[in-house]
Design a protein around this motif. Structure first.
Motif, PDB file in Angstrom:
ATOM      1  N   HIS A 140      -6.215  -3.399  15.973  1.00 51.29           N
ATOM      2  CA  HIS A 140      -7.426  -3.615  15.168  1.00 51.29           C
ATOM      3  C   HIS A 140      -8.622  -2.864  15.749  1.00 51.29           C
ATOM      4  O   HIS A 140      -9.565  -2.544  15.028  1.00 51.29           O
ATOM      5  CB  HIS A 140      -7.712  -5.119  15.162  1.00 51.29           C
ATOM      6  CG  HIS A 140      -8.889  -5.536  14.340  1.00 51.29           C
ATOM      7  ND1 HIS A 140      -8.855  -5.611  12.957  1.00 51.29           N
ATOM      8  CD2 HIS A 140     -10.143  -5.904  14.695  1.00 51.29           C
ATOM      9  CE1 HIS A 140     -10.034  -6.006  12.500  1.00 51.29           C
ATOM     10  NE2 HIS A 140     -10.833  -6.189  13.529  1.00 51.29           N
ATOM     11  N   THR A 141      -8.587  -2.618  17.049  1.00 50.67           N
ATOM     12  CA  THR A 141      -9.784  -2.135  17.755  1.00 50.67           C
ATOM     13  C   THR A 141      -9.645  -0.695  18.255  1.00 50.67           C
ATOM     14  O   THR A 141     -10.342  -0.296  19.183  1.00 50.67           O
ATOM     15  CB  THR A 141     -10.076  -3.071  18.946  1.00 50.67           C
ATOM     16  OG1 THR A 141      -8.894  -3.146  19.758  1.00 50.67           O
ATOM     17  CG2 THR A 141     -10.456  -4.463  18.497  1.00 50.67           C
ATOM     18  N   CYS A 145      -9.538  -2.631  24.380  1.00 51.21           N
ATOM     19  CA  CYS A 145      -9.257  -4.070  24.430  1.00 51.21           C
ATOM     20  C   CYS A 145     -10.549  -4.890  24.282  1.00 51.21           C
ATOM     21  O   CYS A 145     -11.448  -4.791  25.124  1.00 51.21           O
ATOM     22  CB  CYS A 145      -8.569  -4.425  25.742  1.00 51.21           C
ATOM     23  SG  CYS A 145      -8.372  -6.207  25.930  1.00 51.21           S
ATOM     24  N   PRO A 146     -10.631  -5.719  23.231  1.00 52.34           N
ATOM     25  CA  PRO A 146     -11.856  -6.513  23.060  1.00 52.34           C
ATOM     26  C   PRO A 146     -11.963  -7.632  24.096  1.00 52.34           C
ATOM     27  O   PRO A 146     -13.062  -8.102  24.386  1.00 52.34           O
ATOM     28  CB  PRO A 146     -11.697  -7.099  21.648  1.00 52.34           C
ATOM     29  CG  PRO A 146     -10.219  -7.136  21.404  1.00 52.34           C
ATOM     30  CD  PRO A 146      -9.644  -5.992  22.174  1.00 52.34           C
ATOM     31  N   LEU A 154     -15.384 -11.005  22.863  1.00 52.85           N
ATOM     32  CA  LEU A 154     -15.567 -11.317  21.444  1.00 52.85           C
ATOM     33  C   LEU A 154     -14.504 -10.605  20.606  1.00 52.85           C
ATOM     34  O   LEU A 154     -14.186  -9.448  20.850  1.00 52.85           O
ATOM     35  CB  LEU A 154     -16.961 -10.878  20.985  1.00 52.85           C
ATOM     36  CG  LEU A 154     -18.132 -11.554  21.694  1.00 52.85           C
ATOM     37  CD1 LEU A 154     -19.451 -10.939  21.236  1.00 52.85           C
ATOM     38  CD2 LEU A 154     -18.127 -13.057  21.425  1.00 52.85           C
ATOM     39  N   LEU A 155     -13.992 -11.309  19.608  1.00 53.71           N
ATOM     40  CA  LEU A 155     -12.983 -10.711  18.735  1.00 53.71           C
ATOM     41  C   LEU A 155     -13.565 -10.286  17.393  1.00 53.71           C
ATOM     42  O   LEU A 155     -12.941  -9.535  16.667  1.00 53.71           O
ATOM     43  CB  LEU A 155     -11.855 -11.716  18.461  1.00 53.71           C
ATOM     44  CG  LEU A 155     -10.857 -11.974  19.574  1.00 53.71           C
ATOM     45  CD1 LEU A 155      -9.798 -12.935  19.090  1.00 53.71           C
ATOM     46  CD2 LEU A 155     -10.206 -10.668  20.028  1.00 53.71           C
ATOM     47  N   SER A 156     -14.721 -10.811  17.047  1.00 54.05           N
ATOM     48  CA  SER A 156     -15.215 -10.598  15.688  1.00 54.05           C
ATOM     49  C   SER A 156     -16.384  -9.627  15.625  1.00 54.05           C
ATOM     50  O   SER A 156     -17.141  -9.630  14.667  1.00 54.05           O
ATOM     51  CB  SER A 156     -15.618 -11.949  15.093  1.00 54.05           C
ATOM     52  OG  SER A 156     -16.450 -12.640  16.000  1.00 54.05           O
ATOM     53  N   MET A 196     -11.518  -9.587   9.058  1.00 57.51           N
ATOM     54  CA  MET A 196     -11.716 -10.439  10.233  1.00 57.51           C
ATOM     55  C   MET A 196     -10.360 -10.704  10.874  1.00 57.51           C
ATOM     56  O   MET A 196      -9.357 -10.893  10.175  1.00 57.51           O
ATOM     57  CB  MET A 196     -12.318 -11.792   9.820  1.00 57.51           C
ATOM     58  CG  MET A 196     -13.725 -11.711   9.280  1.00 57.51           C
ATOM     59  SD  MET A 196     -14.906 -11.391  10.579  1.00 57.51           S
ATOM     60  CE  MET A 196     -15.023 -12.999  11.325  1.00 57.51           C
ATOM     61  N   LEU A 197     -10.337 -10.742  12.180  1.00 55.45           N
ATOM     62  CA  LEU A 197      -9.104 -11.124  12.876  1.00 55.45           C
ATOM     63  C   LEU A 197      -8.891 -12.623  12.735  1.00 55.45           C
ATOM     64  O   LEU A 197      -9.853 -13.394  12.628  1.00 55.45           O
ATOM     65  CB  LEU A 197      -9.231 -10.810  14.371  1.00 55.45           C
ATOM     66  CG  LEU A 197      -9.077  -9.366  14.813  1.00 55.45           C
ATOM     67  CD1 LEU A 197      -9.448  -9.245  16.281  1.00 55.45           C
ATOM     68  CD2 LEU A 197      -7.657  -8.883  14.583  1.00 55.45           C
TER      69      LEU A 197
END
Ligand code: SF4
Ligand code: SF4
Length: 265
Positions: A140-141, A145-146, A154-156, A196-197
């Motif tokens: 996703h990123t 690595c988030p 943070l993931l969002s 959104m994850l």
């Protein structure tokens, strides 16, 4: 050593949904030892993706994917195959996936999750870090690595506190989410941020019982071993053979012998 396991194949197919062609890279280090990304698993993945209708332009197993220099030099002979691919699938741990994503100008997707082992990690030369979250988000990123690049994990998305690219918590650090944004922009993947994850599964942030039962975990985490294998029950005591007529059973009190002399008073 980082222990990794392959992601569900449907999940991998979903990452590659918009990509008809892909290149697969595997790791002969920890991922081979884990049975998730060695030459055998690379060949198996190639077969599965081909059967699923993807064109695999090539494969490469590299000694260690956690070294960007080694990734770059190992892929030199495969430049045309990598160029012909829409995306790269990396069968390795979180560090290896980050190194591939930093070395190849293509969308790079993780084929594995790095499993939590309670803090047992090796040493490597690069700046990439993996916290073994067990649900790798690098797809996703853009391969940043988030969890480890963002000080707040943070993931969002960004917290909004960064100043001139530096993190509001630690001004010596780059803002992880600015790095993610720039990487996604560079690879034409900014649309990832439209979605959104799902929330993180925090159960995967702890070592599994089988990992905690490892002797090495016990040595490095004294007092934290909660699920050591139980010792086997003791074998049943052998049954005593029935005594022959007139012979006392072992341990039975001795009967007074008729020939025993009487105590002399
Ligand atoms: S998202 Fe980060 S912490 Fe989680 S497995 Fe991937 S690299 Fe490791
Ligand atoms: S400034 Fe950037 S790296 Fe720091 S906590 Fe906020 S989003 Fe994360």
């Amino acid at each position: 050593m980082l222990y990794s396991e392959q992601k569900n194949f449907d999940e991998i197919k979903a990452y590659l949904e918009k990509n008809n062609t892909c290149f697969i890279v595997g790791c002969n280090g920890c991922a081979e030892s884990s049975g998730s990304g060695g030459p055998k698993q690379v060949e198996e993945m190639k077969k599965k993706l081909t059967e699923a209708g993807k064109n695999v332009t090539g494969t490469k197993s590299v000694e260690f994917l956690c070294s960007k220099a080694l990734v770059k030099s190992s892929l030199k002979g495969k430049v045309d195959q990598v160029k012909a691919a829409d995306a790269v699938l990396a069968l390795t741990c979180g560090i290896g996936i980050q190194c591939v994503a930093a070395s190849v100008n293509k969308p790079v997707y993780p084929g594995c999750n790095t499993v939590n082992r309670g803090g047992i990690r090796g040493e490597w030369e690069g700046t990439e870090r993996c916290d073994e979250c067990g649900q790798c988000f690098l797809w996703h990123t853009g391969g940043v690595c988030p969890i480890t690049a963002c000080t707040k994990s943070l993931l969002s998305g960004a917290c909004g506190g960064a100043n001139k690219g530096k993190c509001e918590v630690n001004k010596d650090r780059e803002c992880g989410w600015e790095l993610i944004y720039n990487r996604l922009k560079e690879r034409g993947l900014l649309s990832h941020l439209d979605d959104m994850l799902k929330p993180m599964d925090h159960r995967k942030l702890f070592p599994r019982p089988e990992m905690m039962a490892l002797a090495r975990f016990g040595l490095e985490n004294p007092g934290k071993v909660t699920d050591q294998p139980k010792p086997p029950p003791p074998p049943p005591a052998p049954k005593a053979a029935a005594p022959a007529a007139g012979v006392p059973a072992p341990g039975a009190p001795k009967a007074a012998s008729p020939t025993t002399p009487k105590e002399v008073k």
